[in-house]
Design an enzyme around this catalytic site. Structure first.
Site, mmCIF file in Angstrom:
data_model
loop_
_atom_site.group_PDB
_atom_site.id
_atom_site.type_symbol
_atom_site.label_atom_id
_atom_site.label_comp_id
_atom_site.label_asym_id
_atom_site.label_seq_id
_atom_site.Cartn_x
_atom_site.Cartn_y
_atom_site.Cartn_z
ATOM 1 C CG PHE A 19 -2.032 -0.920 1.243
ATOM 2 C CD1 PHE A 19 -3.263 -0.565 0.744
ATOM 3 C CD2 PHE A 19 -1.861 -2.197 1.739
ATOM 4 C CE1 PHE A 19 -4.315 -1.453 0.734
ATOM 5 C CE2 PHE A 19 -2.911 -3.103 1.740
ATOM 6 C CZ PHE A 19 -4.142 -2.727 1.235
ATOM 7 C CG ASP A 20 0.946 5.864 -1.680
ATOM 8 O OD1 ASP A 20 1.997 6.225 -1.143
ATOM 9 O OD2 ASP A 20 0.052 6.645 -2.046
ATOM 10 C CE LYS A 21 1.223 8.976 5.173
ATOM 11 N NZ LYS A 21 0.080 9.900 5.212
ATOM 12 C CB THR A 22 -0.540 10.309 0.858
ATOM 13 O OG1 THR A 22 0.383 10.485 1.930
ATOM 14 C CG2 THR A 22 -1.385 11.558 0.696
#
Length: 622
Positions: free
Chosen positions: A305-308
């Site tokens: 996953f990317d966060k933002t």
């Protein structure tokens, strides 16, 4: 399901529909020559592909067997059988082409944000030059709203920079003298001068473009399951037909073997299952751009996953208001309404009321806050630094453990309250991670944020693994390392900075509605509803689809072998043989269609948790 067909696809659909009707009428009315329509409309394209494949690539696949079976059926007068085979094969081919179509990546989106000119200061004179002519050491001036031409260091001025292009970080980053700035990022406010440290072609943005262009998902070459068996079937069918003729001298038995061994059900096994899965996913807001990705996703054992914008909403929101002054929020919103800063907009949106005060003598201090007069009182809103500059003491100051952005509010040089803002976690993020773990999926967070912020989010959603301060190349390198250890990974992200990772991963999943066009193009799958809660369903149905395909193939092969034995014994004629393998095709289609109604139930999760998915999926990922 919103299907869009081109002229070629529409022509194929018409030909298939007319052919199917002609075969049905031929059978019902017992008018044999009607099947010639299907042979002409659907059979000739198969003949053409077969000849082209043999000449150009010496490709011995199902088309060759189908062509010979059709010709042999015609030669012994079984026109209906020939028409029926041609029609079914055309349907399979159409579904296959439609679902397997791949989308070409577009690099133009990145190129669009690449500045074409730079404002160079030389001998005190300002001049515009092509960005390709910028040399290391040049002094460039960057105005508010402009994209930065190349990488460099600020030598005069201060500003806030939107770096989301490169890092995915949603919040603007304040920059002052000696701070680094990067090509392709946007100067939000004050003009500044920078000294270039890289030429344009070596800048961070150009590096990103090259990553997108050259990253190749080595493990994403999907070989259609049916094709693995096609060549073997051709050899078996020919051998059986020839041996049967040599032993019986009955050409009808040999032709029947070719007819029953036509791999119609086998060819339909994969495209029908994938089409049903795509239809199901579309109803869940998931757009699958190439059907092969569903098969590939079934083997993925780690989801990154990317966060933002992925686990979080990607925009700062007010999470806490502290004040004993009932009028504080109105004063703050009135003041912030004069600014276009993202934090100001969030505060005004939180207040959500048009009942605002008039503001006089408004002034914005970049990187610090805003000042103005309301009803004769001086109102100051900003960070600790601004309060210190204005000689305003903050009493009972608390440690900022959650790394939120704190905006202090002062009225006539006295603190009257504080507002905290933060990029907030999606409400379903933790639940989604929990479901993925039950599906035996390792979860990893790769964030461009600092260590503290990345750690807080990782612990909140309880991912298995996390890394912070990740640039695009760091993310692609992590994926490469995982793939070298024979892991298959899927990456889910939303920003342009995620495009290289999405393309490098075995399967790229883009947040569709908020992601850039480039991100979606680089990905194989897009969540058009911008909701990660459907990711477990996506994983589960991909595995279910692979299971359906394998069962379909096993069933069709078994049916073909049994029918072939009956044909060798003279217990099936060509028409009966065509009907038998037609029934097999129908069963395959019906079984595949069960995927249309597949749902990830609690039972499915418990079953996955208890049994694991496959030996491959349960492989250690550490």
């Amino acid at each position: 399901m919103n299907l869009k067909f081109g002229k070629s696809e529409i022509k194929d659909i018409i030909f298939i529909a007319v052919s199917a009707m002609s075969v049905i009428l031929s059978f019902v009315l017992n008018i044999n020559y009607l099947s010639w329509i299907a042979i002409i409309l659907c059979g000739i394209p198969i003949f053409k592909d077969c000849i082209e494949g043999l000449i150009t690539e010496f490709d011995i696949k199902a088309d060759l067997l189908v062509t010979i079976a059709i010709i042999a059926s015609i030669m012994i007068g079984e026109i209906f059988a020939a028409g029926e085979i041609a029609t079914i094969m055309a349907i399979g081919g159409f579904l296959e082409e439609y679902t397997m179509g791949k989308t070409q990546s577009k690099i133009e989106e990145l190129i669009k944000i690449t500045p074409q000119v730079a404002r160079r200061i030389k001998n005190g004179i300002e001049e515009e030059i092509n960005v390709e002519d910028v040399k290391i050491g040049d002094i460039l001036k960057v105005l508010p709203g402009e994209n930065i031409p190349t990488d460099g260091i600020i030598v005069k001025g201060e500003t806030s920079i939107n770096q989301s292009t490169l890092t995915g970080e949603s919040l603007p980053v304040d920059k002052k003298e000696n701070d680094e700035v990067y090509s392709g990022t946007t100067n939000l406010y004050g003009s500044f001068s920078m000294k270039t440290t890289k030429e344009s072609e070596d800048s961070s943005l150009q590096k990103l473009i090259r990553l997108v262009k050259t990253s190749s998902p080595e493990n994403a070459k999907i070989v259609k399951v049916a094709d693995k068996w096609a060549t073997m079937i051709v050899v078996i069918a020919f051998t059986a037909a020839i041996l049967t003729y040599l032993f019986t001298f009955e050409i009808t038995r040999s032709v029947t073997i070719l007819v029953v061994f036509c791999p119609c059900a086998l060819v339909l096994a994969t495209p029908t299952a994938i089409s049903a899965a795509i239809g199901n996913l579309t109803s869940h807001g998931i757009l699958v751009k190439d059907g092969a990705s569903i098969e590939e996703l079934a083997h993925v054992n780690e989801l990154i996953f990317d966060k933002t914008g992925t686990l979080t909403h990607g925009t700062p929101k007010v999470i806490e208001v502290e004040s004993n002054d009932k009028n504080m929020l109105k004063l703050l919103a009135s003041l912030e309404s004069q600014s276009e800063h993202p934090l100001s907009k969030s505060i005004v949106n939180y207040y959500n009321n048009n009942d605002l005060y008039e503001v006089d003598d408004f002034k914005m201090l970049i990187g610090k806050g805003v000042i103005g007069k309301i009803n004769g009182s001086k109102i100051i809103a900003g960070n600790k630094k601004l309060m210190s500059i204005e000689n305003i003491h903050i009493e009972n100051e608390k440690e900022n453990n959650d790394r939120s952005i704190e905006i202090y509010v002062a009225k006539d040089e006295k603190i009257i309250g504080k507002v905290s803002l933060s990029d907030t976690l999606r409400s379903n993020a933790k639940k989604t991670i929990k479901k993925l773990k039950k599906l035996n999926m390792k979860t990893t967070l790769l964030s461009g944020d600092n260590e503290k912020t990345g750690e807080i989010i990782a612990k909140k959603v309880n991912v298995d693994n996390y890394k912070f301060n990740c640039l695009p190349e760091d993310k692609t390198e992590y994926i490469r390392q995982r793939q070298l250890k024979e892991n298959k990974v899927a990456m889910i992200g939303d920003g342009i900075n995620d495009a290289p990772s999405l393309k490098k991963a075995n399967v790229g999943i883009a947040m569709g509605s908020i992601g850039s066009d480039l991100t979606i193009e680089a990905a194989n799958i897009a969540l058009i509803n911008d909701d990660i809660k459907e990711v477990p369903h996506l994983i589960a149905i991909s595995r279910k689809t692979l299971k359906v395909i394998n069962i379909n193939i096993a069933f069709s092969l078994t049916l073909n072998i049994i029918a072939m034995i009956l044909a060798m014994l003279g217990l099936l004629d060509p028409i009966a043989g065509a009907l038998v393998h037609n029934i097999g095709s129908v069963i395959v289609i019906i079984y595949s269609s069960t995927l249309m109604n597949f749902k990830l139930s609690r039972n499915e999760l418990e079953k996955s948790e208890k049994l694991g998915m496959t030996k491959h999926l349960n492989k250690s990922t550490t």
